[in-house]
Scaffold this motif. Structure first.
Motif, short mmCIF file in Angstrom:
data_model
loop_
_atom_site.label_atom_id
_atom_site.label_comp_id
_atom_site.label_asym_id
_atom_site.label_seq_id
_atom_site.Cartn_x
_atom_site.Cartn_y
_atom_site.Cartn_z
N SER A 136 7.78 -3.67 -6.76
CA SER A 136 8.47 -4.26 -5.60
C SER A 136 9.65 -5.10 -6.05
O SER A 136 9.69 -5.61 -7.17
CB SER A 136 7.49 -5.11 -4.79
N LYS A 137 10.63 -5.21 -5.14
CA LYS A 137 11.83 -6.00 -5.46
C LYS A 137 11.46 -7.45 -5.72
O LYS A 137 11.96 -8.09 -6.64
CB LYS A 137 12.81 -5.95 -4.28
N GLU A 138 10.59 -7.98 -4.89
CA GLU A 138 10.27 -9.41 -4.98
C GLU A 138 9.28 -9.76 -6.09
O GLU A 138 9.44 -10.75 -6.78
CB GLU A 138 9.69 -9.91 -3.65
N TYR A 139 8.24 -8.94 -6.22
CA TYR A 139 7.12 -9.35 -7.08
C TYR A 139 6.82 -8.36 -8.19
O TYR A 139 5.77 -8.46 -8.83
CB TYR A 139 5.86 -9.52 -6.22
N GLY A 140 7.70 -7.43 -8.44
CA GLY A 140 7.42 -6.43 -9.48
C GLY A 140 6.15 -5.65 -9.16
O GLY A 140 5.91 -5.30 -8.00
N SER A 141 5.34 -5.42 -10.20
CA SER A 141 4.16 -4.57 -10.02
C SER A 141 2.93 -5.37 -9.58
O SER A 141 1.83 -4.81 -9.51
CB SER A 141 3.85 -3.85 -11.34
N LYS A 142 3.11 -6.63 -9.27
CA LYS A 142 1.96 -7.49 -8.95
C LYS A 142 1.47 -7.34 -7.52
O LYS A 142 1.10 -8.33 -6.89
CB LYS A 142 2.34 -8.95 -9.19
N VAL A 143 1.53 -6.16 -6.97
CA VAL A 143 1.16 -5.98 -5.57
C VAL A 143 0.19 -4.81 -5.38
O VAL A 143 0.14 -3.89 -6.21
CB VAL A 143 2.40 -5.72 -4.68
N ARG A 144 -0.54 -4.86 -4.29
CA ARG A 144 -1.30 -3.70 -3.83
C ARG A 144 -0.80 -3.35 -2.43
O ARG A 144 -0.28 -4.20 -1.71
CB ARG A 144 -2.81 -3.98 -3.84
N LEU A 145 -1.00 -2.06 -2.09
CA LEU A 145 -0.37 -1.53 -0.87
C LEU A 145 -1.40 -0.94 0.10
O LEU A 145 -2.45 -0.46 -0.31
CB LEU A 145 0.60 -0.39 -1.24
N ALA A 146 -1.04 -0.93 1.36
CA ALA A 146 -1.76 -0.14 2.38
C ALA A 146 -0.72 0.36 3.37
O ALA A 146 0.45 -0.07 3.34
CB ALA A 146 -2.83 -0.97 3.06
N THR A 147 -1.15 1.29 4.23
CA THR A 147 -0.21 1.93 5.16
C THR A 147 -0.84 2.07 6.54
O THR A 147 -2.05 2.29 6.64
CB THR A 147 0.15 3.35 4.65
N ILE A 148 -0.03 1.94 7.56
CA ILE A 148 -0.48 2.27 8.92
C ILE A 148 0.44 3.39 9.43
O ILE A 148 1.66 3.21 9.49
CB ILE A 148 -0.39 1.06 9.87
N LEU A 149 -0.16 4.54 9.74
CA LEU A 149 0.61 5.65 10.33
C LEU A 149 0.61 5.48 11.84
O LEU A 149 -0.39 5.06 12.43
CB LEU A 149 -0.03 6.99 9.96
N THR A 150 1.72 5.81 12.48
CA THR A 150 1.82 5.57 13.91
C THR A 150 2.88 6.45 14.58
O THR A 150 3.75 7.00 13.88
CB THR A 150 2.15 4.08 14.18
N ASP A 151 2.77 6.59 15.88
CA ASP A 151 3.85 7.24 16.64
C ASP A 151 4.72 6.19 17.34
O ASP A 151 5.56 6.53 18.17
CB ASP A 151 3.29 8.26 17.65
N MET A 152 4.52 4.94 17.02
CA MET A 152 5.39 3.89 17.55
C MET A 152 6.80 4.07 16.96
O MET A 152 6.93 4.29 15.75
CB MET A 152 4.83 2.53 17.12
#
Ligand code: SF4
Ligand code: SF4
Length: 228
Positions: A136-152
């Motif tokens: 990530s731009k802010e924190y480098g690799s120190k992150v974990r991710l999740a996703t929300i799929l949507t039709d919004m």
């Protein structure tokens, strides 16, 4: 980037920040559509950051503290993703929260249900490094991710950024499994490191910590991590 964000998207972002996400981005799902939710063509990418001290506890092997944080962040992300999905439903759209760490099962044990990293990249939150990690731009690799799929209807707020690894090869040299080859990610989504080698090494050498499911060395050594 010139864009007009809807009031609903602004409200969703404000809720995510209130729930504690460290990063949030939006993108068009496009060709990354999953059979699980084929009509949900947009995606919300969220990230949580490891504390610096937790990553400091990793040396030549993962620490128990890191393994516990890994699971805590997964659970925390899953909770937030679900809350955001429900908020989207209340706005009148469909939403599918995708767990932070869930593989496709026996047939594709190293592939996630959806490619969280791809969504994060398309949302402009960072790039995939030679390590195969999302940086990530802010924190480098120190992150974990999740996703929300949507039709919004969602509008990306940030431009996609270029790979920033340059000539660095710290993760290549640090990986005890020889799983990182030093290659940049391709645009066709092929993996640029060996998930099999990584997994086999962890199972063999780190069984006593997290039953061989975590390592963290390539996360720790990445210079894109702006340790304070
Ligand atoms: S998690 Fe460990 S074994 Fe796997 S790629 Fe990173 S450094 Fe190598
Ligand atoms: S350690 Fe260096 S080469 Fe590896 S992902 Fe980080 S910046 Fe890229």
């Amino acid at each position: 980037m010139d864009m007009v964000i809807s009031k609903e998207q602004q409200e969703l972002k404000a809720l995510a920040l209130k729930l504690g996400v460290d990063l949030i981005g939006f993108c068009k799902n496009g060709d990354q559509q999953t059979p699980l939710a084929p009509n949900l063509t947009n995606a919300v990418s969220i990230a949580l950051k490891y504390t610096d001290s937790i990553l400091e506890s990793i040396e030549t092997a993962p620490s128990y503290a890191y393994f516990h944080a890994y699971r805590t962040l997964n659970t925390y992300l899953d909770n937030i993703a679900y809350r955001l999905a429900r908020a989207i439903e209340k706005m009148g759209y469909n939403a599918f929260p995708v767990a932070a760490s869930q593989s496709q099962g026996k047939n594709a044990p190293y592939n996630g249900v959806v490619p969280h990293k791809t969504y994060a990249v398309k949302s402009g939150l960072g790039f995939v490094g030679k390590s195969g990690l999302f940086i990530s731009k802010e924190y480098g690799s120190k992150v974990r991710l999740a996703t929300i799929l949507t039709d919004m209807p969602l509008i990306p707020e940030q431009p996609i950024i270029e790979n920033g690894c340059g000539n660095c090869e710290l993760c290549v040299k640090a990986c005890p499994a020889g799983a990182i080859y030093g290659e940049l990610p391709t645009t066709n989504g092929e993996r640029n490191f060996s998930a099999e080698k990584c997994s086999e090494y962890m199972k063999k050498h780190f069984q006593d910590v997290g039953r061989g499911s975590v390592c963290g060395i390539c996360i720790k050594v990445c210079p894109k991590n702006k340790l304070k």
